[in-house]
Design an enzyme around this catalytic site. Sequence first.
Site, short mmCIF file in Angstrom:
data_model
loop_
_atom_site.label_atom_id
_atom_site.label_comp_id
_atom_site.label_asym_id
_atom_site.label_seq_id
_atom_site.Cartn_x
_atom_site.Cartn_y
_atom_site.Cartn_z
N LYS A 11 35.91 -61.24 60.80
CA LYS A 11 34.90 -62.30 60.77
C LYS A 11 34.18 -62.37 59.45
O LYS A 11 33.92 -61.26 58.88
CB LYS A 11 33.97 -61.87 61.87
CG LYS A 11 32.69 -62.62 61.76
CD LYS A 11 31.75 -62.23 62.51
CE LYS A 11 30.93 -61.05 61.87
NZ LYS A 11 30.09 -61.04 60.71
N ASP A 139 27.90 -59.16 67.35
CA ASP A 139 29.03 -60.11 66.80
C ASP A 139 30.13 -60.27 67.61
O ASP A 139 31.07 -60.97 67.53
CB ASP A 139 29.61 -59.37 65.60
CG ASP A 139 28.73 -59.78 64.27
OD1 ASP A 139 27.95 -60.66 64.28
OD2 ASP A 139 28.63 -58.77 63.44
#
EC number: 2.7.1.148
Length: 290
Positions: A11, A139
């Site tokens: 990410k 996240d």
Amino acid sequence: MTLLADRAPAKVNLTLHVLGRRVGDGYHVLESLVAFAVTADRLTLDPAAPLSLTVSGPTAGPAGPTDDNLVLRAARGLAARVPNLRLGAFHLVKRLPVAAGIGGGSSDAAAALRLLARLNGLPLDHEAVGAVARETGADVPVCLDPRARMMRGAGEAIGPVLGLAPLPAVLINPGVPVPTAPVFKALGLSVGQDLAGAPHPTIPRAMASDPLLLALAGARNDLEAPALTVAPVIGDALAALRAQGCRLARMSGSGATVFALFADRRAAVRAAAALRAAHPGWWVAPTFLR
């Protein structure tokens, strides 16, 4: 039964604006354009074996004890919420650096939830899957469906998928783990305090690469400056990327991974080769972000 497999991509925070620190839970409120790399860990699930986790791969050592891995935390969390959930034995091939600002552990946990959802016939928007994602890490929700989108709040507000053009990029980690807490501490926000700064540029649902790069240039990562005080080598990595003629270089997340965007794949591959030769101890990955 057939082994199930999934990717757990890195990410990358193309932008990361810190808006302030909210009263109540003390969490920092963020606004971030998130994209995902082709570069990834790999997770498999053997439904014929009891719940367990083994880890291999070039960054397996720093991943820490397997019993505390986010993959198992996510699996146990989902089993606690879904009666008679079918589990299995996970094997994680760890290729992404750890404590690196690219959500490696969160992406691994999200991949575990996707595999268990597939095994048990659960949709990804199932209430239990979403709840466990939020409980496992800030996240993890954005990593459940790893496509570019805006992330807001403390990670709980996820925007719609954005049709961004694939961005040729190079990721660098200079080999220094950077835990998130010291970076936020160095930012120095008190509970209830806002952080001044220009608002985040508007990112439409679809955007070609040139307008996107223009929008990104008007944004920032507010954690970059405090991270440099924690790990000054981040500045060296950014300087090395900029010396390769990239279009934009910035830190991802709370560091220490940095990224650069290039005009095309060939330029990214050339830059990665030069950086590997100059810095053999660094983790360097040419990739696409999307």
